[in-house]
Design a protein around this motif. Sequence first.
Motif, PDB file in Angstrom:
ATOM      1  N   ASP A 217       0.847  -1.180   0.000  1.00  0.00           N
ATOM      2  CA  ASP A 217       0.000   0.000   0.000  1.00  0.00           C
ATOM      3  C   ASP A 217       0.887   1.237   0.000  1.00  0.00           C
ATOM      4  N   MET A 218       0.451   2.239  -0.750  1.00  0.00           N
ATOM      5  CA  MET A 218       1.199   3.489  -0.832  1.00  0.00           C
ATOM      6  C   MET A 218       0.299   4.651  -0.428  1.00  0.00           C
ATOM      7  N   GLY A 219       0.916   5.716   0.059  1.00  0.00           N
ATOM      8  CA  GLY A 219       0.103   6.843   0.487  1.00  0.00           C
ATOM      9  C   GLY A 219       0.729   8.188   0.192  1.00  0.00           C
ATOM     10  N   TRP A 220      -0.128   9.192   0.188  1.00  0.00           N
ATOM     11  CA  TRP A 220       0.289  10.592   0.082  1.00  0.00           C
ATOM     12  C   TRP A 220      -0.115  11.324   1.360  1.00  0.00           C
TER      13      TRP A 220
ATOM     14  N   GLN B 180      -4.135   0.951  -2.133  1.00  0.00           N
ATOM     15  CA  GLN B 180      -3.698  -0.344  -1.648  1.00  0.00           C
ATOM     16  C   GLN B 180      -3.083  -1.163  -2.784  1.00  0.00           C
ATOM     17  N   SER B 181      -2.432  -2.240  -2.412  1.00  0.00           N
ATOM     18  CA  SER B 181      -1.809  -3.101  -3.424  1.00  0.00           C
ATOM     19  C   SER B 181      -2.852  -3.685  -4.362  1.00  0.00           C
ATOM     20  N   ASN B 182      -4.097  -3.810  -3.884  1.00  0.00           N
ATOM     21  CA  ASN B 182      -5.185  -4.329  -4.737  1.00  0.00           C
ATOM     22  C   ASN B 182      -5.938  -3.209  -5.459  1.00  0.00           C
TER      23      ASN B 182
ATOM     24  N   ILE C  29      -5.697   9.277  -6.676  1.00  0.00           N
ATOM     25  CA  ILE C  29      -4.434   8.560  -6.514  1.00  0.00           C
ATOM     26  C   ILE C  29      -4.422   7.399  -7.493  1.00  0.00           C
ATOM     27  N   SER C  30      -3.255   7.099  -8.016  1.00  0.00           N
ATOM     28  CA  SER C  30      -3.122   5.975  -8.933  1.00  0.00           C
ATOM     29  C   SER C  30      -1.706   5.420  -8.831  1.00  0.00           C
TER      30      SER C  30
ATOM     31  N   HIS D 297       4.612   7.984   0.904  1.00  0.00           N
ATOM     32  CA  HIS D 297       4.891   7.143   2.066  1.00  0.00           C
ATOM     33  C   HIS D 297       4.621   5.677   1.749  1.00  0.00           C
ATOM     34  N   VAL D 298       5.451   4.837   2.329  1.00  0.00           N
ATOM     35  CA  VAL D 298       5.190   3.401   2.335  1.00  0.00           C
ATOM     36  C   VAL D 298       5.671   2.835   3.666  1.00  0.00           C
ATOM     37  N   PHE D 299       4.884   1.925   4.209  1.00  0.00           N
ATOM     38  CA  PHE D 299       5.362   1.198   5.380  1.00  0.00           C
ATOM     39  C   PHE D 299       5.933  -0.119   4.880  1.00  0.00           C
TER      40      PHE D 299
END
Length: 114
Positions: A33-36, A52-54, A69-70, A96-98
């Motif tokens: 999952d990636m975020g802004w 999310q990854s999905n 977001i894309s 951001h990525v965890f």
Amino acid sequence: QVQLVESGGGLVQPGGSLRLSCAASGFPFSLYDMGWYRQAPGRSREWIATIQSNEIKRYPDFLKGRITISRDNAKNTMYLQMDSLKTEDTAVYYCHVFYRRDNWGQGIQVTVSS
């Protein structure tokens, strides 16, 4: 080593649009999952979008309809399309990525001003 590099920021007039990019490396991008986030002057950093990854996307209510977001897993890149920009959108924007821990890009300035 995780690297996140934002690009595409700058100065835009109110009502305008901007697309930010986040080039990622050092981890299996498609699986995470990636975020802004963004941080305006004098304010705390705030979450503004997740993909999310999905490919499921989430936004806070106050931004729904103005941002999209894309991600392109083939390019290990995430995007943030921002439309109908307002002066209050002025901030430094971070991706951001965890992955094992919180990982942040260096941030990129977006200034909305006439």
